[in-house]
Design a protein around this motif. Structure first.
Motif, PDB file in Angstrom:
ATOM      1  N   LYS A  49     -10.368  -9.286  71.437  1.00  9.30           N
ATOM      2  CA  LYS A  49     -11.523 -10.175  71.629  1.00  9.30           C
ATOM      3  C   LYS A  49     -11.033 -11.584  71.980  1.00  9.30           C
ATOM      4  CE  LYS A  49     -14.992  -7.593  69.392  1.00  9.30           C
ATOM      5  NZ  LYS A  49     -16.414  -7.611  69.162  1.00  9.30           N
ATOM      6  N   THR A  50     -10.056 -11.641  72.854  1.00 11.27           N
ATOM      7  CA  THR A  50      -9.495 -12.952  73.197  1.00 11.27           C
ATOM      8  C   THR A  50     -10.385 -13.668  74.216  1.00 11.27           C
ATOM      9  OG1 THR A  50      -8.169 -12.114  75.035  1.00 11.27           O
ATOM     10  CG2 THR A  50      -7.161 -12.038  72.832  1.00 11.27           C
ATOM     11  N   GLY A  51     -10.299 -14.995  74.223  1.00 10.93           N
ATOM     12  CA  GLY A  51     -11.076 -15.792  75.178  1.00 10.93           C
ATOM     13  C   GLY A  51     -12.454 -16.156  74.659  1.00 10.93           C
ATOM     14  N   PHE A  52     -12.699 -15.749  73.410  1.00  7.27           N
ATOM     15  CA  PHE A  52     -14.046 -15.942  72.899  1.00  7.27           C
ATOM     16  C   PHE A  52     -14.423 -17.398  72.648  1.00  7.27           C
ATOM     17  CE2 PHE A  52     -17.837 -15.252  70.680  1.00  7.27           C
ATOM     18  CZ  PHE A  52     -18.344 -14.223  71.428  1.00  7.27           C
ATOM     19  N   ALA A  53     -13.478 -18.149  72.065  1.00  8.79           N
ATOM     20  CA  ALA A  53     -13.772 -19.562  71.753  1.00  8.79           C
ATOM     21  C   ALA A  53     -14.134 -20.315  73.032  1.00  8.79           C
ATOM     22  CB  ALA A  53     -12.581 -20.207  71.068  1.00  8.79           C
ATOM     23  N   HIS A  54     -13.408 -20.008  74.100  1.00 11.41           N
ATOM     24  CA  HIS A  54     -13.664 -20.688  75.370  1.00 11.41           C
ATOM     25  C   HIS A  54     -14.984 -20.250  76.006  1.00 11.41           C
ATOM     26  CE1 HIS A  54     -13.361 -20.748  79.824  1.00 11.41           C
ATOM     27  NE2 HIS A  54     -13.189 -22.028  79.570  1.00 11.41           N
ATOM     28  N   LEU A  55     -15.237 -18.936  76.007  1.00 12.89           N
ATOM     29  CA  LEU A  55     -16.509 -18.455  76.554  1.00 12.89           C
ATOM     30  C   LEU A  55     -17.674 -19.065  75.762  1.00 12.89           C
ATOM     31  CD1 LEU A  55     -18.020 -16.501  78.532  1.00 12.89           C
ATOM     32  CD2 LEU A  55     -18.028 -14.857  76.666  1.00 12.89           C
ATOM     33  N   PHE A  56     -17.474 -19.156  74.462  1.00 12.98           N
ATOM     34  CA  PHE A  56     -18.517 -19.729  73.627  1.00 12.98           C
ATOM     35  C   PHE A  56     -18.787 -21.191  73.989  1.00 12.98           C
ATOM     36  CE2 PHE A  56     -20.580 -21.624  70.099  1.00 12.98           C
ATOM     37  CZ  PHE A  56     -21.522 -20.675  69.757  1.00 12.98           C
ATOM     38  N   GLU A  57     -17.737 -21.909  74.311  1.00 10.41           N
ATOM     39  CA  GLU A  57     -17.906 -23.308  74.746  1.00 10.41           C
ATOM     40  C   GLU A  57     -18.856 -23.357  75.954  1.00 10.41           C
ATOM     41  OE1 GLU A  57     -16.018 -26.120  77.752  1.00 10.41           O
ATOM     42  OE2 GLU A  57     -14.412 -25.224  76.570  1.00 10.41           O
ATOM     43  N   HIS A  58     -18.685 -22.422  76.890  1.00 12.58           N
ATOM     44  CA  HIS A  58     -19.613 -22.352  78.029  1.00 12.58           C
ATOM     45  C   HIS A  58     -21.043 -22.110  77.559  1.00 12.58           C
ATOM     46  CE1 HIS A  58     -17.193 -22.075  81.866  1.00 12.58           C
ATOM     47  NE2 HIS A  58     -16.257 -22.212  80.942  1.00 12.58           N
ATOM     48  N   MET A  59     -21.199 -21.204  76.589  1.00  9.59           N
ATOM     49  CA  MET A  59     -22.547 -20.866  76.114  1.00  9.59           C
ATOM     50  C   MET A  59     -23.234 -22.072  75.467  1.00  9.59           C
ATOM     51  SD  MET A  59     -22.906 -17.888  77.221  1.00  9.59           S
ATOM     52  CE  MET A  59     -24.542 -17.560  76.565  1.00  9.59           C
ATOM     53  N   MET A  60     -22.429 -22.992  74.950  1.00 12.35           N
ATOM     54  CA  MET A  60     -23.004 -24.175  74.305  1.00 12.35           C
ATOM     55  C   MET A  60     -23.703 -25.102  75.312  1.00 12.35           C
ATOM     56  SD  MET A  60     -22.671 -24.533  70.906  1.00 12.35           S
ATOM     57  CE  MET A  60     -22.104 -26.107  70.237  1.00 12.35           C
ATOM     58  N   PHE A  61     -23.469 -24.873  76.607  1.00 16.18           N
ATOM     59  CA  PHE A  61     -24.174 -25.659  77.638  1.00 16.18           C
ATOM     60  C   PHE A  61     -25.345 -24.878  78.233  1.00 16.18           C
ATOM     61  CE2 PHE A  61     -20.052 -27.663  77.330  1.00 16.18           C
ATOM     62  CZ  PHE A  61     -20.372 -29.007  77.388  1.00 16.18           C
ATOM     63  N   GLN A  62     -25.673 -23.730  77.616  1.00 18.40           N
ATOM     64  CA  GLN A  62     -26.742 -22.898  78.154  1.00 18.40           C
ATOM     65  C   GLN A  62     -28.071 -23.124  77.434  1.00 18.40           C
ATOM     66  OE1 GLN A  62     -26.478 -20.664  80.922  1.00 18.40           O
ATOM     67  NE2 GLN A  62     -24.691 -21.997  81.157  1.00 18.40           N
ATOM     68  N   GLY A  63     -28.110 -24.174  76.638  1.00 18.78           N
ATOM     69  CA  GLY A  63     -29.372 -24.496  75.984  1.00 18.78           C
ATOM     70  C   GLY A  63     -29.454 -23.953  74.573  1.00 18.78           C
ATOM     71  N   SER A  64     -30.416 -24.488  73.810  1.00 21.45           N
ATOM     72  CA  SER A  64     -30.663 -24.062  72.433  1.00 21.45           C
ATOM     73  C   SER A  64     -32.177 -24.135  72.234  1.00 21.45           C
ATOM     74  CB  SER A  64     -29.890 -24.969  71.466  1.00 21.45           C
ATOM     75  OG  SER A  64     -30.023 -26.322  71.840  1.00 21.45           O
ATOM     76  N   GLN A  65     -32.632 -24.137  70.984  1.00 21.31           N
ATOM     77  CA  GLN A  65     -34.082 -24.021  70.766  1.00 21.31           C
ATOM     78  C   GLN A  65     -34.920 -25.029  71.559  1.00 21.31           C
ATOM     79  OE1 GLN A  65     -35.315 -22.898  66.848  1.00 21.31           O
ATOM     80  NE2 GLN A  65     -36.984 -24.378  66.908  1.00 21.31           N
ATOM     81  N   ASN A  66     -34.472 -26.282  71.575  1.00 16.70           N
ATOM     82  CA  ASN A  66     -35.291 -27.318  72.225  1.00 16.70           C
ATOM     83  C   ASN A  66     -34.707 -27.837  73.542  1.00 16.70           C
ATOM     84  OD1 ASN A  66     -37.396 -27.725  70.080  1.00 16.70           O
ATOM     85  ND2 ASN A  66     -35.511 -28.037  68.889  1.00 16.70           N
ATOM     86  N   ILE A  67     -33.572 -27.267  73.948  1.00 15.02           N
ATOM     87  CA  ILE A  67     -32.914 -27.736  75.180  1.00 15.02           C
ATOM     88  C   ILE A  67     -32.854 -26.574  76.161  1.00 15.02           C
ATOM     89  CG2 ILE A  67     -30.857 -28.926  76.086  1.00 15.02           C
ATOM     90  CD1 ILE A  67     -31.798 -30.346  73.563  1.00 15.02           C
ATOM     91  N   PRO A  68     -33.379 -26.736  77.361  1.00  9.03           N
ATOM     92  CA  PRO A  68     -33.327 -25.637  78.322  1.00  9.03           C
ATOM     93  C   PRO A  68     -31.908 -25.426  78.876  1.00  9.03           C
ATOM     94  CG  PRO A  68     -34.296 -27.576  79.337  1.00  9.03           C
ATOM     95  CD  PRO A  68     -34.064 -27.910  77.890  1.00  9.03           C
ATOM     96  N   LYS A  69     -31.684 -24.288  79.538  1.00  6.69           N
ATOM     97  CA  LYS A  69     -30.421 -24.030  80.241  1.00  6.69           C
ATOM     98  C   LYS A  69     -30.105 -25.206  81.161  1.00  6.69           C
ATOM     99  CE  LYS A  69     -28.708 -20.783  83.800  1.00  6.69           C
ATOM    100  NZ  LYS A  69     -27.336 -20.331  83.538  1.00  6.69           N
ATOM    101  N   GLU A  70     -28.856 -25.645  81.171  1.00  6.02           N
ATOM    102  CA  GLU A  70     -28.393 -26.799  81.963  1.00  6.02           C
ATOM    103  C   GLU A  70     -29.000 -28.124  81.503  1.00  6.02           C
ATOM    104  OE1 GLU A  70     -28.074 -25.969  86.410  1.00  6.02           O
ATOM    105  OE2 GLU A  70     -29.057 -24.147  85.696  1.00  6.02           O
ATOM    106  N   GLY A  71     -29.752 -28.083  80.416  1.00  2.00           N
ATOM    107  CA  GLY A  71     -30.419 -29.292  79.943  1.00  2.00           C
ATOM    108  C   GLY A  71     -29.461 -30.405  79.546  1.00  2.00           C
ATOM    109  N   HIS A  72     -28.332 -30.009  78.947  1.00  8.69           N
ATOM    110  CA  HIS A  72     -27.363 -31.034  78.543  1.00  8.69           C
ATOM    111  C   HIS A  72     -26.947 -31.894  79.729  1.00  8.69           C
ATOM    112  CE1 HIS A  72     -26.441 -29.835  74.352  1.00  8.69           C
ATOM    113  NE2 HIS A  72     -27.008 -28.721  74.764  1.00  8.69           N
ATOM    114  N   PHE A  73     -26.606 -31.218  80.826  1.00  6.44           N
ATOM    115  CA  PHE A  73     -26.182 -31.968  82.015  1.00  6.44           C
ATOM    116  C   PHE A  73     -27.314 -32.826  82.557  1.00  6.44           C
ATOM    117  CE2 PHE A  73     -22.770 -28.940  81.791  1.00  6.44           C
ATOM    118  CZ  PHE A  73     -21.685 -29.687  82.230  1.00  6.44           C
ATOM    119  N   ARG A  74     -28.500 -32.219  82.619  1.00  7.78           N
ATOM    120  CA  ARG A  74     -29.636 -32.918  83.204  1.00  7.78           C
ATOM    121  C   ARG A  74     -29.982 -34.202  82.424  1.00  7.78           C
ATOM    122  NH1 ARG A  74     -32.580 -31.219  87.296  1.00  7.78           N
ATOM    123  NH2 ARG A  74     -31.367 -29.311  87.499  1.00  7.78           N
TER     124      ARG A  74
END
Lengths: 422, 453
Positions: A49-74
């Motif tokens: 299950k290698t590469g998970f920490a890094h893939l997860f970092e990507h997922m952290m920019f995909q939004g959360s309950q109140n932030i849409p996908k790409e919302g952080h960048f926007r």
């Protein structure tokens, strides 16, 4: 004077849920930098299950309950700010620099993904980011000359059960296999406030910011105690030689030895050893191999030290028609010569002077300062360690450099030859 | 409880004082652009010599670059190693960069070591040794580097793209030169380049740091006030024309990805619609949330990143989309890029324009945080012979740009029917996919962008 400049005034405290907070007010420029370190990196992963920490970092920019996908960048870009994240073997960081009047925005964004990440997760987002990461891997490894060398080197230097044996980005076949449940479990285990440190630096009002940090982060529940990483002291029982064919014009040699972890006894002496060997035109191996004998196109070295362990690495690209064996012999001669004859005061002074001014130059950028506060806090539990860190180097003696070389660079090593495909 | 459902409102924006740039002059007439910045005891110097590879004789391409490598290989009483040693003892960072238009020598030093560092820099400028043995070593290094560049798909893609775009003009060739042209360079050529091109007449000085105007003038006069080479050499440039879209590829065996470049000749930096074009490109491909990156990365997952840029040489401009995609999606990626270029001409929403304007205006202060950032902002204006006042007017001009100007700039600066498309990847996989995009065979190029038969 240097010492005064490098003294950082800060305040450090923890919230009830275990989140560490470090505040560094500096009114000199109208910016605020927010920097969060989670104490999780690829070393927390399991084989398969290698590469998970890094893939997860990507997922952290995909939004959360109140932030849409790409919302952080926007949001951050609309405010004129910049942002990113990065993953290493030991830790993952997320950072935003914004105009000072937007200081609250990163607190909102970071607290939403720390506390409310799972409601934003979907299979579609995960599939998309798996494709992105596989392309990141192709761009930086598969499709780069010598791109496969580092993972070959480390997977031979460390035994397969040691977490520094696999690349941070992960093996391609592992990345392809990740599932949504893996993402959720990883989040629950490692992305809790008690496993994170939030640094806020720059032009902000301290009481008001403390108040807002409390409001945004206090009701994020404390997580479990993060599982400890079990490691074993690494020893090579013999020197390993590996040949790797690649689409390259010139052969390149990599030599790697086990050394010591970051901030341990010989860590600074090994850094200085690396400077003396390769960091400038006058450095020993540069001067002898690149300048005088002209048998290599380039040579570099470093003491690569991390939380759990360290290694010393030398890399050099041979000139056309030069055998790697010749290059290796020259490097080894340079090392034995240094061990038998010692180093000069001039060599030591040159290395120290360059280091000293580089600390001052590094104070120009707020985002680098706040990341450094997190770095020192992570390794030393003391954010204001610029002066201490510099003094580690200032205190290194000629004898210590030679002793460090003797202690490690005469041991068994991994030798990797990357050679042109037949 | 705090309301998490909407983004917090910003506070009142803090005052940003744009650094004041003073235009001064040395005894010999060289212009010195001075900015006082006091936060740290450091000084950043940029010696900008407008003497790039565009002055290379056509049979000796790479001469300007090689000159930039040799200029600090020994000067005055110091040989190459001694010179490097002197800078290191001071803890000063000296570096040289160069491109088609310029050679820039920068120096970052502590205030206490500024005078001595500047003295060393002046020796490099006024009394380079250009010894034969250094020439031979550095020339060989360049030739071996050119050999190594055959391994790098991103370099090959950019080189081939620029060759097709710029034809036979000097921007068509990589600054490092070609194997056969570097072979034709001799030490006397380097000395002549230094004599004729690397001159006081072509030089501007920028200094940003913790010193007074008087100190700056005194120090620079002391060390560079006697530099007296005021011959000017000129080269002529004719802007190439855009042509109907053509697709090209360069074969790279077994490549895991293809490196893609799509674009065309564009206006120069001093064009009247620079600002609306910048706003338009911010929406199209100039930052992470742009249309192109959103489509290729966040929607399709074809790539780790895709972007577009208006690139400004001193005498020309170009528009370039670049990305690296998994090889199976080469054709689909090119089609999507073309679709985005067509799309931006049809419609840009007021919300997109508001976003881009906000981004450009509000990030402006952060471009002046470090000493070198301040100097590089000034350098850009000097390269393009623009007024220093551009900095002061920049945000107001963006604010004042009307939506129709942004829409108009897409029509006048994006030409989806006049593209050069280059993909570097395995022939077996790439050529058929490109044929599907264009309907006819893509043309194969060599690593330098020459058409293969």
């Amino acid at each position: 004077m240097t010492k005064n400049l490098l003294k950082i005034d800060y305040e450090k405290y923890s919230l009830a849920n275990g989140l560490q907070v470090i505040l560094y007010p500096d009114q000199s420029f109208p910016l605020v930098a927010v920097n969060v370190w989670y104490r999780v990196g690829s070393a927390n992963e399991q084989p398969g299950k290698t590469g998970f920490a890094h893939l997860f970092e990507h997922m952290m920019f995909q939004g959360s309950q109140n932030i849409p996908k790409e919302g952080h960048f926007r949001y951050v870009q609309e405010a004129g700010g910049s942002l990113n994240g990065s993953t290493s073997i030991d830790r993952t960081n997320y950072f935003e620099t914004v105009p000072a009047n937007y200081f609250e925005l990163p607190l909102w964004l970071e607290s939403d993904r720390m506390g409310f990440m799972i409601p934003g997760l979907t299979q579609e987002k995960l599939d998309n980011q798996k494709d992105v990461v596989m392309n990141e891997r192709r761009q930086h490894y598969e499709n780069q000359p010598y791109g496969m060398a580092w993972e070959k080197l480390f997977s031979n230097l460390f035994s397969a059960d040691h977490p520094y044996s696999w690349p941070t980005i992960g093996w391609m076949e592992d990345i392809a296999k990740f599932e949504l449940d893996d993402v959720k479990n990883f989040f629950r285990t490692y992305y809790c406030p008690n496993n994170a440190t939030l640094v806020v630096g720059g032009n902000f009002n301290v009481p008001r910011t403390k108040d807002l940090i409390e409001k945004y982060f206090e009701n994020i529940p404390k997580g479990i105690t993060v599982p400890e990483i079990k490691i074993f002291r690494q020893n090579l029982s013999e020197t390993k030689k590996i040949i790797l064919e690649d689409n390259v014009q010139l052969p390149r040699i990599y030599l790697a030895w086990h050394t010591e972890k970051a901030f341990s006894t010989n860590d600074a002496a090994l850094d200085i050893l690396s400077d003396i060997l390769t960091s400038s035109k006058n450095a020993r191996l540069q001067k002898s191999l690149v300048f005088e004998k002209q048998i290599v196109q380039d040579i570099s070295s470093f003491q690569y030290s991390a939380k759990l362990d360290g290694s010393f690495i030398i890399v050099s690209t041979a000139k056309p028609g030069i055998e790697l064996e010749v290059v290796k012999n020259e490097i080894e001669n340079g090392i034995t010569n240094l061990i038998s004859n010692g180093i000069t005061d001039d060599e030591l002074m040159r290395a120290k002077n360059s280091l000293k001014s580089s600390y001052i130059y590094s104070l120009q950028k707020l985002d680098l300062i706040v990341d450094h506060l997190n770095h020192y806090n992570f390794f030393l539990n003391e954010p204001d360690s610029f002066v201490f860190d510099l003094s580690r180097y200032e205190n290194v003696t000629r004898e210590q450099v030679v002793e460090a070389a003797k202690k490690y660079l005469l041991n068994h090593k991994v030798e990797l030859n990357v050679v042109p495909k037949e | 409880m705090i309301d998490r459902s909407t983004a917090p409102a910003p506070g009142k924006s803090l005052l940003f004082n744009l650094p004041e740039v003073k235009e001064l002059e040395l005894a010999n007439g060289i212009k010195l652009f001075f900015v006082r910045k006091e936060k740290l005891p450091i000084i950043f110097t940029d010696v900008l010599v407008l003497a790039g590879s565009k002055f290379d004789p056509p049979n000796k391409r790479g001469l300007g670059y090689l000159t930039s490598l040799l200029i600090d290989e020994g000067a005055g009483e110091y040989d190459s190693l001694q010179l490097s040693d002197e800078f290191e003892k001071l803890g000063s960072i000296f570096s040289i960069t160069s491109n088609h238009d310029l050679i820039s020598m920068t120096l970052l030093s502590m205030k206490e070591n500024f005078s001595r560092s500047l003295e060393l820099l002046s020796k490099i400028i006024l009394t380079p040794r250009f010894e034969e043995k250094d020439f031979t070593r550095e020339k060989k290094k360049v030739l071996d580097r050119i050999l190594q560049l055959k391994d790098e798909p991103a370099f090959i893609a950019s080189t081939a793209f620029e060759k097709i775009l710029f034809g036979e003009t000097y921007y068509a060739y990589p600054e490092i030169g070609l194997e056969n042209t570097v072979a034709e360079i001799y030490n006397n050529d380097v000395k002549k380049f230094y004599q004729d091109i690397f001159t006081a007449a072509n030089t501007k000085l920028i200094v940003v740091g913790n010193l007074t105007e008087e100190e700056a003038v005194e120090q620079f006069n002391k060390y560079l006030g006697s530099w007296n080479s005021f011959i000017k050499t000129y080269v002529t440039f004719e802007m190439p024309k855009r042509n109907p879209t053509k697709l090209f590829f360069v074969h790279k065996e077994n490549s895991a990805q293809s490196e893609i470049r799509v674009g065309h000749i564009a206006k120069k930096r001093d064009a009247a619609d620079y600002i609306p074009t910048r706003i338009m490109n911010t929406i199209l491909g100039g930052q992470f949330s742009s249309r192109i990156n959103h489509n290729l990365r966040e929607d399709k997952g074809f790539t780790y990143g895709a972007s577009s840029v208006y690139q400004y040489y001193q005498d020309a401009g170009s528009f370039e989309v670049s990305t690296a995609v998994n090889i199976e999606n080469t054709g689909a990626s090119v089609s999507e890029i073309i679709k985005e270029l067509e799309g931006i001409r049809k419609n840009i929403s007021p919300e997109e324009i508001e976003f881009a304007k906000s981004y450009l205006i509000k990030q402006f202060p952060s471009r002046f945080e470090t000493y070198s950032q301040v100097a590089k902002n000034i350098e850009q204006l000097l390269i393009h012979k623009l007024s220093i006042n551009e900095l002061a007017d920049y945000t107001a001009k963006i604010e004042a740009t009307a939506n129709e100007d942004v829409n108009k700039s897409a029509l006048e600066n994006v030409f989806p029917d006049e593209l050069v498309v280059v993909a570097v990847g395995d022939r077996e996989k790439v050529s058929a996919q490109l044929k599907n995009v264009a309907g006819n065979d893509a043309i194969e190029l060599d690593n330098n962008g020459n058409v293969l038969n």
